[in-house]
Design an enzyme around this catalytic site. Structure first.
Site, PDB file in Angstrom:
ATOM      1  N   LEU A   1      -2.389  -5.308  74.982  1.00  0.00           N
ATOM      2  CA  LEU A   1      -3.509  -6.221  75.407  1.00  0.00           C
ATOM      3  C   LEU A   1      -2.977  -7.635  75.887  1.00  0.00           C
ATOM      4  CD1 LEU A   1      -6.142  -5.179  72.931  1.00  0.00           C
ATOM      5  CD2 LEU A   1      -5.478  -3.971  74.788  1.00  0.00           C
TER       6      LEU A   1
ATOM      7  N   GLY B   1      -1.337  -2.120  72.823  1.00  0.00           N
ATOM      8  CA  GLY B   1      -2.180  -1.622  73.523  1.00  0.00           C
ATOM      9  C   GLY B   1      -1.428  -0.680  74.575  1.00  0.00           C
TER      10      GLY B   1
ATOM     11  N   ASN C   1       2.196  -2.637  66.813  1.00  0.00           N
ATOM     12  CA  ASN C   1       2.882  -3.652  66.235  1.00  0.00           C
ATOM     13  C   ASN C   1       1.945  -4.905  66.353  1.00  0.00           C
ATOM     14  OD1 ASN C   1       2.873  -4.371  68.906  1.00  0.00           O
ATOM     15  ND2 ASN C   1       4.374  -6.076  68.850  1.00  0.00           N
ATOM     16  N   GLU C   2       0.507  -4.783  66.599  1.00  0.00           N
ATOM     17  CA  GLU C   2      -0.371  -5.754  66.881  1.00  0.00           C
ATOM     18  C   GLU C   2      -0.798  -6.482  65.504  1.00  0.00           C
ATOM     19  OE1 GLU C   2      -1.051  -2.488  67.620  1.00  0.00           O
ATOM     20  OE2 GLU C   2      -2.718  -2.130  66.409  1.00  0.00           O
TER      21      GLU C   2
HETATM   22  C1  LIG Z   1      -6.384   7.221  70.290  1.00  0.00           C
HETATM   23  C2  LIG Z   1      -7.185   6.007  70.366  1.00  0.00           C
HETATM   24  C3  LIG Z   1      -7.409   5.382  68.947  1.00  0.00           C
HETATM   25  C4  LIG Z   1      -7.662   4.158  68.823  1.00  0.00           C
HETATM   26  C5  LIG Z   1      -7.005   3.111  67.880  1.00  0.00           C
HETATM   27  C6  LIG Z   1      -6.899   1.647  68.064  1.00  0.00           C
HETATM   28  C7  LIG Z   1      -5.994   0.957  67.361  1.00  0.00           C
HETATM   29  C8  LIG Z   1      -5.455  -0.321  68.278  1.00  0.00           C
HETATM   30  C9  LIG Z   1      -4.450  -0.481  69.388  1.00  0.00           C
HETATM   31  C10 LIG Z   1      -4.214  -1.340  70.144  1.00  0.00           C
HETATM   32  C11 LIG Z   1      -4.145  -2.637  69.795  1.00  0.00           C
HETATM   33  C12 LIG Z   1      -3.824  -3.352  70.716  1.00  0.00           C
HETATM   34  C13 LIG Z   1      -3.424  -5.013  70.579  1.00  0.00           C
HETATM   35  C14 LIG Z   1      -2.567  -5.483  71.372  1.00  0.00           C
HETATM   36  O1  LIG Z   1      -2.127  -4.807  72.237  1.00  0.00           O
HETATM   37  S1  LIG Z   1      -2.188  -7.036  71.257  1.00  0.00           S
HETATM   38  C15 LIG Z   1      -0.716  -7.200  72.171  1.00  0.00           C
HETATM   39  C16 LIG Z   1       0.681  -6.918  71.483  1.00  0.00           C
HETATM   40  N1  LIG Z   1       1.785  -7.232  72.476  1.00  0.00           N
HETATM   41  C17 LIG Z   1       2.717  -7.693  72.150  1.00  0.00           C
HETATM   42  O2  LIG Z   1       2.877  -8.115  71.190  1.00  0.00           O
HETATM   43  C18 LIG Z   1       3.795  -7.728  73.273  1.00  0.00           C
HETATM   44  C19 LIG Z   1       4.294  -8.882  73.249  1.00  0.00           C
HETATM   45  N2  LIG Z   1       5.542  -8.948  74.441  1.00  0.00           N
HETATM   46  C20 LIG Z   1       6.835  -8.161  74.182  1.00  0.00           C
HETATM   47  O3  LIG Z   1       7.186  -7.727  73.252  1.00  0.00           O
HETATM   48  C21 LIG Z   1       7.692  -8.481  75.251  1.00  0.00           C
HETATM   49  O4  LIG Z   1       6.930  -9.436  76.371  1.00  0.00           O
HETATM   50  C22 LIG Z   1       7.790  -7.313  76.286  1.00  0.00           C
HETATM   51  C23 LIG Z   1       6.601  -6.602  76.575  1.00  0.00           C
HETATM   52  C24 LIG Z   1       8.779  -6.298  75.348  1.00  0.00           C
HETATM   53  C25 LIG Z   1       8.740  -7.617  77.542  1.00  0.00           C
HETATM   54  O5  LIG Z   1       9.792  -8.527  77.373  1.00  0.00           O
HETATM   55  P1  LIG Z   1      10.569  -9.249  78.130  1.00  0.00           P
HETATM   56  O6  LIG Z   1      10.716  -8.436  79.634  1.00  0.00           O
HETATM   57  O7  LIG Z   1      11.830  -9.785  77.859  1.00  0.00           O
HETATM   58  O8  LIG Z   1       9.472 -10.271  79.055  1.00  0.00           O
HETATM   59  P2  LIG Z   1       8.793 -11.674  78.363  1.00  0.00           P
HETATM   60  O9  LIG Z   1       8.949 -11.470  76.790  1.00  0.00           O
HETATM   61  O10 LIG Z   1       9.876 -12.844  78.688  1.00  0.00           O
HETATM   62  O11 LIG Z   1       7.613 -11.689  79.035  1.00  0.00           O
HETATM   63  C26 LIG Z   1       7.294 -12.151  80.142  1.00  0.00           C
HETATM   64  C27 LIG Z   1       6.008 -13.040  80.270  1.00  0.00           C
HETATM   65  O12 LIG Z   1       4.843 -11.968  79.928  1.00  0.00           O
HETATM   66  C28 LIG Z   1       4.055 -12.876  78.727  1.00  0.00           C
HETATM   67  N3  LIG Z   1       3.359 -11.755  77.784  1.00  0.00           N
HETATM   68  C29 LIG Z   1       4.235 -10.732  77.370  1.00  0.00           C
HETATM   69  N4  LIG Z   1       3.434 -10.083  76.610  1.00  0.00           N
HETATM   70  C30 LIG Z   1       2.114 -10.314  76.777  1.00  0.00           C
HETATM   71  C31 LIG Z   1       0.647 -10.326  76.528  1.00  0.00           C
HETATM   72  N5  LIG Z   1       0.586  -8.981  75.528  1.00  0.00           N
HETATM   73  N6  LIG Z   1      -0.262 -10.819  76.804  1.00  0.00           N
HETATM   74  C32 LIG Z   1      -0.223 -11.894  77.674  1.00  0.00           C
HETATM   75  N7  LIG Z   1       1.300 -12.029  78.215  1.00  0.00           N
HETATM   76  C33 LIG Z   1       2.175 -11.595  77.797  1.00  0.00           C
HETATM   77  C34 LIG Z   1       5.126 -13.655  78.189  1.00  0.00           C
HETATM   78  O13 LIG Z   1       4.524 -14.497  77.535  1.00  0.00           O
HETATM   79  C35 LIG Z   1       5.971 -13.984  79.323  1.00  0.00           C
HETATM   80  O14 LIG Z   1       4.969 -15.065  79.863  1.00  0.00           O
HETATM   81  P3  LIG Z   1       5.849 -16.536  80.524  1.00  0.00           P
HETATM   82  O15 LIG Z   1       6.714 -15.825  81.584  1.00  0.00           O
HETATM   83  O16 LIG Z   1       4.872 -17.253  81.052  1.00  0.00           O
HETATM   84  O17 LIG Z   1       6.662 -17.026  79.325  1.00  0.00           O
END
Ligand SMILES: CCCCCCCC/C=C\C=C\CC(=O)SCCNC(=O)CCNC(=O)[C@H](O)C(C)(C)COP(=O)(O)OP(=O)(O)OC[C@H]1O[C@@H](n2cnc3c(N)ncnc32)[C@H](O)[C@@H]1OP(=O)(O)O
Length: 179
Positions: free
Chosen positions: A99, A144, A168-169
């Site tokens: 997300l 997500g 990991n959220e």
């Molecule tokens: C069958 C159905 C059952 C239902 C059950 C439901 C259960 C609940 C399920 C889901 C819940 C979900 C909640 C979420 O999803 S919360 C979001 C969690 N996500 C993360 O923690 C991801 C964090 N990001 C990373 O680990 C890395 O960014 C990665 C994806 C591995 C990529 O790494 P890399 O290639 O090194 O890129 P950067 O880290 O430099 O990131 C580039 C830029 O993107 C921005 N970024 C990254 N992730 C997000 C995000 N989730 N949202 C918005 N922006 C994001 C990051 O800040 C960098 O931005 P900038 O260049 O401006 O610094």
């Protein structure tokens, strides 16, 4: 974007036993964006569509992204020739970062509610799809992103120790609401 030979049919598809969305779809009503974050290629000869996630930098699931994804799944669902859907990423190293946390941080309860409904709509559409759905996970897929792949019938992940997947959220203090 929806590329295929022939026009996309919006007709009723009850004749081939699929539960179809109504013509005016919730996701379509919500969609104001003109940017394309999803590319779809449909191969008529195999009946398989490939949906590429192309929302730089990391395919984070914003409201616009989720809306576009839902619209494209709905369109394919209504096409009786489409039997299979492969979901993959055009972004290097990342399937989906989950997300878009900027959609939740500091937003009003109403806006958060709208966003979580879109999340729910996304996984219900994929999980309930009558197409065979496959997540081709060609990069990291936390939270997500993992959810999205879990809602597919099959998952195949690129064998690379730098790619991770999982729910990991809670490390961010995010708990998905009940539905
Ligand atoms: C069958 C159905 C059952 C239902 C059950 C439901 C259960 C609940 C399920 C889901 C819940 C979900 C909640 C979420 O999803 S919360 C979001 C969690 N996500 C993360 O923690 C991801 C964090 N990001 C990373 O680990 C890395 O960014 C990665 C994806 C591995 C990529 O790494 P890399 O290639 O090194 O890129 P950067 O880290 O430099 O990131 C580039 C830029 O993107 C921005 N970024 C990254 N992730 C997000 C995000 N989730 N949202 C918005 N922006 C994001 C990051 O800040 C960098 O931005 P900038 O260049 O401006 O610094």
């Amino acid at each position: 974007m929806y590329a295929r030979s022939g026009l996309l049919s919006q007709r009723s598809c009850s004749s081939h036993g699929r539960e179809c969305a109504t013509p005016v779809l919730a996701a379509q009503r919500r969609n104001n964006s003109t940017a394309t974050k999803i590319a779809v290629e449909f191969d008529q000869s195999t009946g398989v569509a490939v949906m590429r996630l192309q929302g730089p930098p990391v395919n984070s699931l914003s409201l616009d992204f989720l809306t576009e994804l839902c619209i494209n799944v709905e369109k394919l669902e209504m096409d009786k020739n489409c039997r299979g859907l492969i979901l993959t990423s055009s972004q290097p190293k990342v399937f989906s970062a989950g997300l878009d946390i900027m959609e939740i941080y500091g937003k009003s309860p109403e806006r958060c509610g709208e966003f979580w409904r879109a999340v729910q709509e996304m996984w219900l559409k994929l999980y309930g799809s009558s197409m065979v759905t496959i997540a081709a996970i060609n990069g990291s897929s936390p939270a997500g992103g993992c959810l999205m792949s879990m809602t597919c019938d099959y998952r195949i992940m690129a064998d690379n120790p730098r790619y991770s997947i999982g729910l990991n959220e809670t490390q961010l203090g995010i708990v998905a609401p009940f539905w």
